[in-house]
Write an enzyme that holds these catalytic residues in place. Structure first.
Site, PDB file in Angstrom:
ATOM      1  N   ASP A 161     -15.420  27.686  17.364  1.00  0.00           N
ATOM      2  CA  ASP A 161     -14.635  26.362  16.363  1.00  0.00           C
ATOM      3  C   ASP A 161     -15.324  25.099  16.131  1.00  0.00           C
ATOM      4  O   ASP A 161     -16.197  24.579  16.866  1.00  0.00           O
ATOM      5  CB  ASP A 161     -13.252  26.074  17.625  1.00  0.00           C
ATOM      6  N   ASP A 190     -15.186  31.530  14.178  1.00  0.00           N
ATOM      7  CA  ASP A 190     -13.827  31.487  14.459  1.00  0.00           C
ATOM      8  C   ASP A 190     -13.120  30.607  13.753  1.00  0.00           C
ATOM      9  O   ASP A 190     -13.077  30.522  12.368  1.00  0.00           O
ATOM     10  CB  ASP A 190     -13.664  31.239  15.835  1.00  0.00           C
ATOM     11  N   ASP A 194      -8.748  24.200  15.685  1.00  0.00           N
ATOM     12  CA  ASP A 194      -7.960  24.920  16.720  1.00  0.00           C
ATOM     13  C   ASP A 194      -7.402  23.803  17.588  1.00  0.00           C
ATOM     14  O   ASP A 194      -7.957  23.014  18.125  1.00  0.00           O
ATOM     15  CB  ASP A 194      -8.538  25.901  17.297  1.00  0.00           C
ATOM     16  N   ARG A 243      -4.520  31.509   8.562  1.00  0.00           N
ATOM     17  CA  ARG A 243      -4.483  30.436   9.562  1.00  0.00           C
ATOM     18  C   ARG A 243      -4.640  29.052   8.545  1.00  0.00           C
ATOM     19  O   ARG A 243      -5.571  28.304   8.935  1.00  0.00           O
ATOM     20  CB  ARG A 243      -5.387  30.649  10.641  1.00  0.00           C
TER      21      ARG A 243
END
Length: 521
Positions: A161, A190, A194, A243
Site C-alpha cells: 500500500d 496492491d 487502504d 477499487r
C-alpha cells in the site's frame, strides 16, 4: 502537568542526539508549513490538526523522519516534519525511543498522535516505500508523492500500500498527494489508499491516484465493517482497474472527483456500505458505481454527476451496476459543511489542484481555485503564503553578468527519456531537459552559498509557450522567491543560497528547458 527540570533537560538532549544521528534539522516551533485546515469527515470527532503548534523539523531521509518522531518528549507531543528529497529503502532505518515504534523499510506512524508530514522545497518523494499508519490519531500527510510500493517482488514495503491505515486509526487528513503505481497485483502492487480494522474519520482531498490495479479499500473483508466516515473530494483517479474505492460497511462521501479510465469498476459499495456520490465527473470508464464481485450489497445516494463515455455491464450474480440509469438506493446525511463545484467544471478544477507540487491550491466551490489560507505563517511560509504568492510579470529584459549555472550542478524530478539535467547548464540551446510528465522541477546547485537575483528559463526550439504556471524556490529553506506564467527572464530580491529550484506547476504541452540560467544581478 509541567515536567521536572531534569526530565525536560533530558528530553531535550535526547532530541538533539537523535537529530544529529538522523540528519534532522531543528527549527523553532511553528504552525504547519501550509494548511488551510482539514475538510470532510476529518473535521469530525474533535478535528484533525496534525502537529500544528509543535516543533518543526526538516528531514531528508526516512531515518530522519523516524528520528524526529523518536526525539519527542512523548508519543503525543505535536510535531511538524518537513520532508524534502527522496525517501527510499536505502535511507530508512528503524530508530528506537520511548515516543515511537518504528521499523526499517517503511515510514511507520505507529501508536503515536499529533503529527504532520509535509513536502517542502523541491518536493518529497517516497520511492518504493510506503507510509504505514497504525493505532494512531490526528495525522496530516500533505504535498508528498508515494510511488511504486510493492507487496511482492523486490523491494517490498507496507504490504504493497502506498498509504495504509489499520487498527483503531482516527482522524487522518491526506491532502495534495500523488499516489501512483506501475501496474496491478500481478506486477507486485496492491492498494494506493487502504483503510481497515476500525479506521474512522479520514479525508482524502486534492490528490492524484493513478496507474494502479487497485485504488484503495475501506475494510479488508466482508466481516471488516467497523471502518467508515471517509470523505474523498477533488481527487483524480486515473487509469485504475478497480477499487475507486471499495467500501465494506460504513459511510463514505465522494464529491467533485474526476474519474478517468476506471477499467473494470469504480466505486464498489458492498456489505452494507452507504456512499453519497455527488457532482463527480466520470470519463472513459466502466461500471463506475455499484456492487461488484459479491452478493453482499451496498447502497448509494447519487446527484449531480456527469457520465462521459461510461459503459455498464449487465446485472448478474455478484454484479449490481448502478447504471446506466443511476438512481439512489439510500440517503446519507453529511454532518459537515462543504461547497461542491458543478460537475461540469470538475476536470478543470481538479487538473489545477490535485496532486503534490500544485501549490496546495483549493477550489472556492464556484469552479475557481484559490491559494490555501494560513493565518500563522512559519519560517518557510512568508506572507502571502509559500505556495502561491501573488505572481509578478516575467521580466522580458535578460539580466547582465555571468551565467552562474555554467560549472554548477543540477538535478530535479524524473526526467523524460533522452534528456539530461546537465543540459540545463551546458550553454547549448540545442539540448534540453524535460520532465517525465506535464509538471516537474529542476534545480541548479552550488557547493558553497551563492548570491542570485535573476533567472532566465529558455525553452527549446519548437516548445515555446509550453510552460504555464511556475514557482521559483530557495531549496535551502523552501521559501518561494517568485512565481509567474511562461518562460523568460525574472528578477527577485537578492538571495544567498546553495540550491534554487524551478517548479513547473502547469503546462500546455511537453515542457522542454534548453537553459536554466542564473545571475547575481
Amino acid at each position: 502537568m509541567r515536567q521536572p527540570v531534569a526530565r525536560r533537560l533530558q528530553a531535550a538532549l535526547a532530541t538533539l542526539a537523535l537529530a544529529a544521528a538522523g540528519g534532522v534539522a531543528l527549527t523553532a516551533p511553528t504552525a504547519a508549513a501550509a494548511t488551510s485546515g482539514a475538510t470532510g469527515y476529518a473535521t469530525q470527532n474533535g478535528g484533525t490538526t496534525g502537529g500544528a503548534g509543535g516543533q518543526t523539523v526538516r528531514a531528508t531521509t526516512g531515518t530522519a523522519i523516524h528520528a524526529a518522531l523518536c526525539g519527542r518528549a512523548a508519543s503525543s507531543t505535536p510535531i511538524v516534519i518537513e520532508v524534502e528529497g527522496t525517501i527510499n529503502h536505502g535511507n530508512t532505518s528503524k530508530v528506537s525511543g520511548a515516543s515511537c515504534n518504528t521499523a526499517a523499510d517503511v515510514i511507520e506512524l505507529k501508536q503515536i498522535s499529533n503529527v504532520t508530514i509535509v513536502g517542502v522545497g523541491g518536493g518529497a518523494v517516497f520511492d518504493q516505500i510506503g507510509i504505514h499508519i497504525r493505532e494512531s490519531s490526528n495525522i496530516v500527510i500533505q504535498n508528498v508523492t508515494v510511488r511504486n510500493v510493492k507487496k511482492s517482488g523486490s523491494p517490498t514495503s507496507n504490504g504493497g500500500d502506498a498509504i495504509g491505515m489499520e487498527s483503531g486509526v482516527r482522524n487522518v487528513w491526506v491532502d495534495h498527494t500523488t499516489l501512483e503505481a506501475s501496474g496491478g497485483e500481478s506486477q507486485g502492487y496492491d492498494g494506493l489508499f487502504d483503510m481497515k480494522a476500525d479506521t474512522k474519520y479520514v479525508t482524502l482531498s486534492y490528490s492524484t491516484l493513478r496507474n494502479s490495479g487497485r485504488g484503495g479499500l475501506v475494510g479488508s473483508s466482508e466481516s471488516d465493517v467497523s471502518n467508515g466516515f471517509i470523505t474523498y473530494h477533488h481527487n483524480l483517479y486515473e487509469n485504475i482497474d478497480s477499487r475507486a474505492p471499495l467500501l465494506r460497511g460504513g459511510i463514505a462521501h465522494m464529491y467533485n472527483n474526476h474519474y478517468v479510465r476506471l477499467n473494470s469498476s469504480g466505486i464498489n459499495s458492498r456489505a452494507g456500505a452507504r456512499a453519497k456520490v455527488e457532482n463527480n465527473y466520470f470519463e472513459d470508464s466502466k461500471d463506475v458505481l455499484g456492487t461488484f464481485y459479491t452478493d453482499a450489497a451496498g447502497y448509494w445516494q447519487v446527484s449531480g454527476n456527469t457520465l462521459d463515455n461510461v459503459t455498464w455491464s449487465s446485472p448478474g450474480s455478484g454484479n449490481r451496476p448502478a447504471g446506466p440509469d443511476m438512481k439512489s438506493t439510500t440517503t446519507v446525511s453529511i454532518p459537515y459543511s462543504y461547497s461542491a463545484d458543478a460537475a461540469g467544471c470538475v476536470p478543470d478544477v481538479v487538473s489545477r489542484t490535485a496532486g503534490a507540487g500544485k501549490g496546495l491550491k483549493v477550489s472556492d466551490g464556484n469552479c475557481s481555485t484559490q491559494p490555501p489560507t494560513d493565518p500563522t505563517p512559519g519560517p518557510t511560509d512568508p506572507t502571502p503564503g509559500p505556495t502561491d504568492p501573488t505572481p509578478g510579470p516575467t521580466d522580458p529584459t535578460p539580466p547582465s553578468g555571468t551565467n552562474l549555472s555554467i560549472g554548477a550542478g543540477s538535478d530535479g524530478s524524473s526526467k523524460a527519456s533522452g534528456t539530461s539535467y546537465g543540459n540545463l547548464r551546458d550553454g547549448d540551446l540545442n539540448t534540453y531537459w524535460s520532465p517525465a510528465g506535464p509538471t516537474g522541477h529542476a534545480s541548479i546547485k552550488w557547493d558553497s552559498p551563492t548570491a542570485v537575483s535573476a533567472v532566465v528559463i529558455r525553452e527549446a526550439a519548437g516548445s515555446a509557450g509550453a510552460i504555464g504556471a511556475w514557482r521559483l524556490r530557495d531549496a535551502d529553506t523552501g521559501a518561494v522567491l517568485t512565481s509567474g506564467d511562461g518562460a523568460g527572464a525574472v528578477s527577485f530580491p537578492r538571495t544567498t543560497l546553495r540550491k534554487i529550484t524551478f517548479e513547473i506547476i502547469s503546462s500546455t504541452g511537453t515542457p522542454k528547458i534548453a537553459e536554466y540560467e542564473t545571475y547575481a544581478s
